[in-house]
Design a protein around this motif. Structure first.
Motif, short mmCIF file in Angstrom:
data_model
loop_
_atom_site.label_atom_id
_atom_site.label_comp_id
_atom_site.label_asym_id
_atom_site.label_seq_id
_atom_site.Cartn_x
_atom_site.Cartn_y
_atom_site.Cartn_z
N VAL A 198 0.86 -1.19 0.00
CA VAL A 198 0.00 0.00 0.00
C VAL A 198 0.89 1.23 0.00
O VAL A 198 1.78 1.38 0.86
CB VAL A 198 -0.92 0.07 1.23
N GLN A 199 0.68 2.12 -0.98
CA GLN A 199 1.41 3.38 -1.07
C GLN A 199 0.50 4.44 -1.66
O GLN A 199 -0.34 4.13 -2.51
CB GLN A 199 2.66 3.24 -1.95
N TYR A 200 0.66 5.69 -1.21
CA TYR A 200 -0.14 6.77 -1.78
C TYR A 200 0.54 8.11 -1.56
O TYR A 200 1.29 8.32 -0.60
CB TYR A 200 -1.56 6.79 -1.20
N PHE A 201 0.28 9.02 -2.51
CA PHE A 201 0.79 10.38 -2.43
C PHE A 201 -0.18 11.26 -1.65
O PHE A 201 -1.40 11.19 -1.84
CB PHE A 201 0.97 10.99 -3.83
N ILE A 202 0.39 12.11 -0.79
CA ILE A 202 -0.35 13.16 -0.10
C ILE A 202 0.31 14.48 -0.48
O ILE A 202 1.54 14.61 -0.43
CB ILE A 202 -0.30 12.98 1.43
N THR A 247 -6.70 20.09 5.22
CA THR A 247 -7.11 19.67 3.89
C THR A 247 -5.88 19.20 3.12
O THR A 247 -4.81 19.79 3.26
CB THR A 247 -7.78 20.83 3.14
N PHE A 248 -6.03 18.15 2.34
CA PHE A 248 -4.91 17.68 1.51
C PHE A 248 -5.45 16.96 0.28
O PHE A 248 -6.64 16.59 0.21
CB PHE A 248 -3.99 16.74 2.31
N THR A 249 -4.57 16.77 -0.68
CA THR A 249 -4.89 16.07 -1.92
C THR A 249 -4.33 14.66 -1.87
O THR A 249 -3.22 14.45 -1.40
CB THR A 249 -4.31 16.82 -3.13
N ILE A 250 -5.13 13.70 -2.35
CA ILE A 250 -4.62 12.34 -2.56
C ILE A 250 -4.13 12.30 -3.99
O ILE A 250 -4.92 12.30 -4.93
CB ILE A 250 -5.71 11.28 -2.36
N GLY A 251 -2.83 12.30 -4.18
CA GLY A 251 -2.29 12.30 -5.53
C GLY A 251 -1.39 13.48 -5.79
O GLY A 251 -0.94 14.17 -4.87
N VAL A 252 -1.12 13.71 -7.06
CA VAL A 252 -0.25 14.80 -7.50
C VAL A 252 -1.04 15.66 -8.47
O VAL A 252 -1.58 15.16 -9.47
CB VAL A 252 1.02 14.25 -8.19
N ASP A 253 -1.13 16.94 -8.18
CA ASP A 253 -1.95 17.84 -8.98
C ASP A 253 -1.45 17.96 -10.42
O ASP A 253 -0.28 17.67 -10.71
CB ASP A 253 -1.98 19.23 -8.33
N SER A 254 -2.30 18.41 -11.29
CA SER A 254 -1.99 18.49 -12.71
C SER A 254 -0.85 19.46 -13.00
O SER A 254 -0.03 19.23 -13.89
CB SER A 254 -3.23 18.89 -13.51
N LEU A 255 -0.79 20.56 -12.24
CA LEU A 255 0.27 21.54 -12.47
C LEU A 255 1.65 20.92 -12.25
O LEU A 255 2.54 21.05 -13.08
CB LEU A 255 0.08 22.76 -11.56
N ARG A 256 1.81 20.24 -11.12
CA ARG A 256 3.10 19.64 -10.82
C ARG A 256 3.38 18.45 -11.75
O ARG A 256 4.53 18.23 -12.15
CB ARG A 256 3.13 19.17 -9.36
N SER A 257 2.35 17.71 -12.11
CA SER A 257 2.53 16.55 -12.98
C SER A 257 3.07 16.92 -14.35
O SER A 257 3.72 16.12 -15.01
CB SER A 257 1.20 15.81 -13.15
N THR A 258 2.77 18.15 -14.79
CA THR A 258 3.18 18.58 -16.12
C THR A 258 4.40 19.50 -16.11
O THR A 258 4.82 19.98 -17.16
CB THR A 258 2.02 19.28 -16.84
N SER A 277 3.22 8.28 -18.75
CA SER A 277 3.79 9.55 -18.30
C SER A 277 2.92 10.22 -17.23
O SER A 277 2.52 11.38 -17.36
CB SER A 277 3.97 10.51 -19.50
N GLY A 278 2.65 9.48 -16.19
CA GLY A 278 1.83 10.04 -15.11
C GLY A 278 2.04 9.30 -13.81
O GLY A 278 2.52 8.15 -13.77
N TYR A 279 1.69 9.97 -12.71
CA TYR A 279 1.86 9.40 -11.37
C TYR A 279 0.70 8.47 -11.00
O TYR A 279 -0.46 8.72 -11.36
CB TYR A 279 1.97 10.50 -10.33
N ILE A 280 1.04 7.42 -10.28
CA ILE A 280 0.03 6.59 -9.63
C ILE A 280 -0.24 7.23 -8.27
O ILE A 280 0.66 7.33 -7.44
CB ILE A 280 0.54 5.14 -9.45
N PHE A 281 -1.45 7.67 -8.04
CA PHE A 281 -1.78 8.38 -6.80
C PHE A 281 -1.92 7.42 -5.62
O PHE A 281 -1.50 7.72 -4.51
CB PHE A 281 -3.09 9.15 -6.95
N PHE A 282 -2.56 6.29 -5.88
CA PHE A 282 -2.84 5.31 -4.83
C PHE A 282 -2.58 3.92 -5.39
O PHE A 282 -3.09 3.58 -6.47
CB PHE A 282 -4.30 5.42 -4.37
N ARG A 283 -1.79 3.13 -4.67
CA ARG A 283 -1.44 1.79 -5.15
C ARG A 283 -1.65 0.78 -4.03
O ARG A 283 -1.07 0.91 -2.95
CB ARG A 283 0.01 1.77 -5.62
#
Length: 278
Positions: A73-77, A124-135, A161-167
């Motif tokens: 189990v891994q996930y981006f915050i 408040t937080f995001t699960i994943g990586v936002d589009s701005l940083r991803s690009t 060419s993209g991040y896995i937010f939750f695995r």
């Protein structure tokens, strides 16, 4: 009787003195230039049990009655923001606000940031990586976001060419052998949830935002002379039993597909405030 009255009077005076001398914890005036330590702790559980990897002797059971074990189990915050009762908010500087929580490595369970002193009632937080940083250019994606440095823990799709937010990966007997796709014969499931949408050609968007109310379990009293830590429980059973319940047998492998949005919609429900340590 006289002695009793004297003792009672003395006790009342002592209590009054103690009450008056007790230091009142008043939050300093809000100043965005004066920052103090603040952290959010992600404590992974499965229902009412602690997370244990590959526990074949005592597997977990979802709402569909399927027994399963978890192997990863891994996930981006990211994009952490705190809010006060009066509506004042502070967003952590983005370059300091990306964390990869690896359940196999307990040293990664804290998202440690700096915020102004104050009493905060929400985080408040995001699960994943936002589009701005991803690009952004690869030079702006360092540390856990570096897809080429091995720090991301296999959380990047080179082919997409993209991040896995939750695995999350594991095994379940309910999976038929012909769909597991595991060369070892194990009945494996894999949930690799990512996709930030697009601009000119919108695609799957699995970015999810979580807001946690801290008032019931204790507000975060951030001060320069103390460590404030918000302890969250992350209930992985809700991957299956959440807003969009599903069976492992029906969906043993979910990656970049339309159904991934159903899985990602369950993710905000994983996070529950347990308590705050000030």
């Amino acid at each position: 009787m006289k002695i009793y009255k004297q003792l009672l009077t003395g006790l009342c005076l002592l209590l009054a003195f103690t009450s008056c001398s007790k230091k009142t914890d008043i939050a300093p005036a809000y100043n965005e230039n004066v920052l103090a330590s603040f952290s959010v702790e992600f404590d992974n559980i499965v229902g009412d049990r602690t997370l244990t990897f590959n526990n074949t002797a005592s597997p977990y059971t979802n709402a569909a009655g399927e027994k399963f074990t978890i192997s990863l189990v891994q996930y981006f915050i990211s994009n952490i923001k705190v809010s006060k009762a009066d509506g004042t908010t502070y967003t952590v500087k983005q370059d300091s606000s990306y964390f990869l929580i690896k359940s196999a490595d307990r040293s990664t369970r804290f998202a440690k940031v700096k915020v102004p002193e104050g009493d905060y009632t929400k985080v408040t937080f995001t699960i994943g990586v936002d589009s701005l940083r991803s690009t952004m250019d690869i030079s702006k994606r360092t540390g856990v976001l570096d897809p080429s440095g091995g720090h991301d823990g296999g959380m990047y799709w080179g082919w997409n060419s993209g991040y896995i937010f939750f695995r999350m990966e594991g095994n379940a007997d309910a999976i038929s052998n012909d769909v597991s796709g595991d060369p070892t014969g194990k009945k494996a499931f894999r949930y690799h949830i990512g996709g930030f949408g697009g601009y000119s050609a919108p695609t799957i968007n699995n970015i999810r935002t979580v807001t946690v109310d801290l008032t019931a379990g204790g507000v975060a009293k951030v001060r320069k002379d103390r460590q404030s830590n918000v302890h969250l429980l992350v209930d992985l059973i809700r991957v299956f039993n959440g807003k969009n319940p599903f069976s492992i047998a029906a969906h043993p492998s979910v990656m970049f597909s339309d159904f991934s949005t159903s899985v990602s919609a369950n993710l905000p429900g994983l996070f529950k405030h347990d308590h705050t340590e000030n």
